[in-house]
Design an enzyme around this catalytic site. Structure first.
Site, PDB file in Angstrom:
ATOM      1  N   CYS A   2       2.960  70.400 -22.585  1.00 34.66           N
ATOM      2  CA  CYS A   2       4.294  69.804 -22.517  1.00 34.66           C
ATOM      3  C   CYS A   2       5.405  70.696 -23.061  1.00 34.66           C
ATOM      4  O   CYS A   2       6.580  70.327 -22.983  1.00 34.66           O
ATOM      5  CB  CYS A   2       4.304  68.465 -23.244  1.00 34.66           C
ATOM      6  SG  CYS A   2       2.975  67.377 -22.702  1.00 34.66           S
ATOM      7  N   HIS A  44      11.205  64.888 -28.587  1.00 31.27           N
ATOM      8  CA  HIS A  44      10.067  64.898 -27.665  1.00 31.27           C
ATOM      9  C   HIS A  44       9.692  63.454 -27.331  1.00 31.27           C
ATOM     10  O   HIS A  44       9.454  63.130 -26.173  1.00 31.27           O
ATOM     11  CB  HIS A  44       8.891  65.653 -28.281  1.00 31.27           C
ATOM     12  CG  HIS A  44       7.775  65.917 -27.333  1.00 31.27           C
ATOM     13  ND1 HIS A  44       7.952  66.580 -26.135  1.00 31.27           N
ATOM     14  CD2 HIS A  44       6.455  65.592 -27.388  1.00 31.27           C
ATOM     15  CE1 HIS A  44       6.795  66.658 -25.501  1.00 31.27           C
ATOM     16  NE2 HIS A  44       5.874  66.065 -26.236  1.00 31.27           N
ATOM     17  N   HIS A  92       7.719  61.143 -18.953  1.00 35.30           N
ATOM     18  CA  HIS A  92       7.290  62.382 -19.601  1.00 35.30           C
ATOM     19  C   HIS A  92       6.895  63.351 -18.502  1.00 35.30           C
ATOM     20  O   HIS A  92       5.850  63.193 -17.855  1.00 35.30           O
ATOM     21  CB  HIS A  92       6.118  62.112 -20.536  1.00 35.30           C
ATOM     22  CG  HIS A  92       5.711  63.306 -21.351  1.00 35.30           C
ATOM     23  ND1 HIS A  92       6.316  64.540 -21.232  1.00 35.30           N
ATOM     24  CD2 HIS A  92       4.753  63.462 -22.309  1.00 35.30           C
ATOM     25  CE1 HIS A  92       5.762  65.397 -22.056  1.00 35.30           C
ATOM     26  NE2 HIS A  92       4.797  64.757 -22.722  1.00 35.30           N
TER      27      HIS A  92
END
Length: 399
Positions: A155, A285, A320
């Site tokens: 990520c 995040h 996400h």
């Protein structure tokens, strides 16, 4: 020290297929891009997939959804890339692209054929699954002959791509870099994260005591980085600083004390030569998992204190987006600086959640629809904390 200027972002995601569309969604907390989808297993999940009507067959040798999404974003940069080619030459323009997906939509079908018939389809090639393919596509599409580098650190992939782009410019190996990332919310991704018990049965609810996992999404976001402004009509936003660290705590779990995340944040501030008080906004995040939200809130509070700098996670709006998440967060920060330039009453991305505070976590200054944000937004931070403890924080701003 070389200054690194960052062009306006090119964006394609479920929350908007331009920087303006994305901004309108995150500023208002519009979650309409997140819908229930059914996977090949028959199981259903909330996911932020781009409406297929906005995608078209790509110009790549192997057409894949990830490249269709990537091209939708890259086309927004086409004029700027041609301007950079004219100014610097194609051999002096590099590419840095982050992603996690390696052609799964084609490889799944190919492997099904192999297991049922004993051979792969005649049109299947292993190259389709190369981690370098999203980066190579940018070079091939625009005829760029400079360095081409691929990044796959889960990520934080595209955040790492932006950081490496700055380093390439600073060492003089290129005069411009097309940098960012792309990823897709494929069935493989959805089912894989579901097997980890990480997917939320509702739209993700980050930092709430009721949080129970992530909502996956897909996106592409790219910029052009240069040592001098490429377009004088745009705000002179710079990549002021960046920090990276590696937890090496666990393959999927972050360090519960947030030590690696804290180190990345502190390194970014030090590299940018700015104090915590100078940061106007942090794009967290904020995945909505128990462990990530806990450690990130600890790390942020250690550096900035509780309830100080305005923060939000935009993942309840964008999903996400995995390897594209770092670049998408940077796009949100770039646009926050641009949209609020010269204003004293500002608008920042809303933190969409149920408002149920987790009393075990440090309290952060989450932005609501009624938040009164005063003072010019000049410097923003974007956090990306990935599997394996691959942490990256980047700081964008106007001097």
């Amino acid at each position: 020290m070389n200054r690194i200027f960052v062009s306006s972002p090119a964006v394609a995601c479920a929350a908007g297929c331009s920087a303006d569309e994305l901004w309108n969604s995150v500023a208002s907390g519009n979650q309409s891009g997140i819908k229930k989808v059914k996977t090949i297993s028959g199981e259903e999940f909330f996911a932020a997939r781009i409406d297929s009507s906005r995608l078209h067959k790509s110009s790549a040798r192997f057409d894949m959804r990830i490249l269709q999404i990537e091209e939708l974003a890259l086309n927004q940069l086409a004029e700027k890339i041609e301007k950079a080619k004219s100014r610097y030459g194609s051999g002096r323009i590099a590419v840095c692209a982050g992603s996690c997906d390696n052609g799964t939509e084609l490889s799944i079908a190919a492997h099904r054929s192999y297991f049922s018939q004993g051979k792969f389809p005649s049109d299947y090639e292993l190259e389709m699954q190369g981690a370098d393919f999203p980066a190579d596509f940018v070079s091939q599409k625009f005829g760029l002959n400079g360095i081409s580098a691929a990044f796959s650190t889960a990520c934080s992939s595209s955040a790492g791509a932006l950081i490496k782009a700055a380093q390439i410019l600073k060492c003089g190996a290129a005069d411009a870099v097309v940098a960012g990332g792309a990823d897709i919310a494929s069935d493989t991704v959805l089912l894989g994260f579901h097997s980890l018990e990480a997917v939320s049965p509702q739209i993700t609810n980050p930092f709430s005591k009721n949080r129970c996992g992530i909502t996956l999404g897909e996106a592409a976001s790219f910029f052009i980085l240069t040592r001098e402004p490429l377009d004088e009509d745009e705000p002179p936003v710079e990549l002021l600083g960046y920090g990276e660290s590696a937890d090496a705590h666990h393959m999927t779990h972050p360090d519960p004390e947030g030590k690696g995340a804290e180190l990345a944040i502190r390194n970014a501030l030090k590299h940018a030569a700015v104090s915590p008080e100078q940061i106007s906004y942090i794009n967290l995040h904020g995945t909505g998992t128990r462990l990530n939200d806990s450690m990130e809130s600890i790390a942020v509070s250690k550096v900035f204190g509780e309830q100080t700098v305005p923060v939000s996670s935009t993942k309840p709006v964008t999903g996400h987006t995995l390897g594209a998440a770092g670049a998408l967060g940077a796009a949100v920060c770039w646009t926050a600086i641009s949209k609020n330039r010269g204003k004293q009453r500002c608008v920042l991305p809303v933190h969409v959640w149920d408002g149920a505070e987790d009393e075990s976590l440090p309290r952060l200054n989450f932005i609501s629809r009624t938040s009164d944000i005063s003072g010019e937004i000049k410097i923003c931070m974007s956090n990306s904390f990935a599997f394996g403890g691959a942490n990256a924080s980047i700081i964008l701003g106007i001097r």
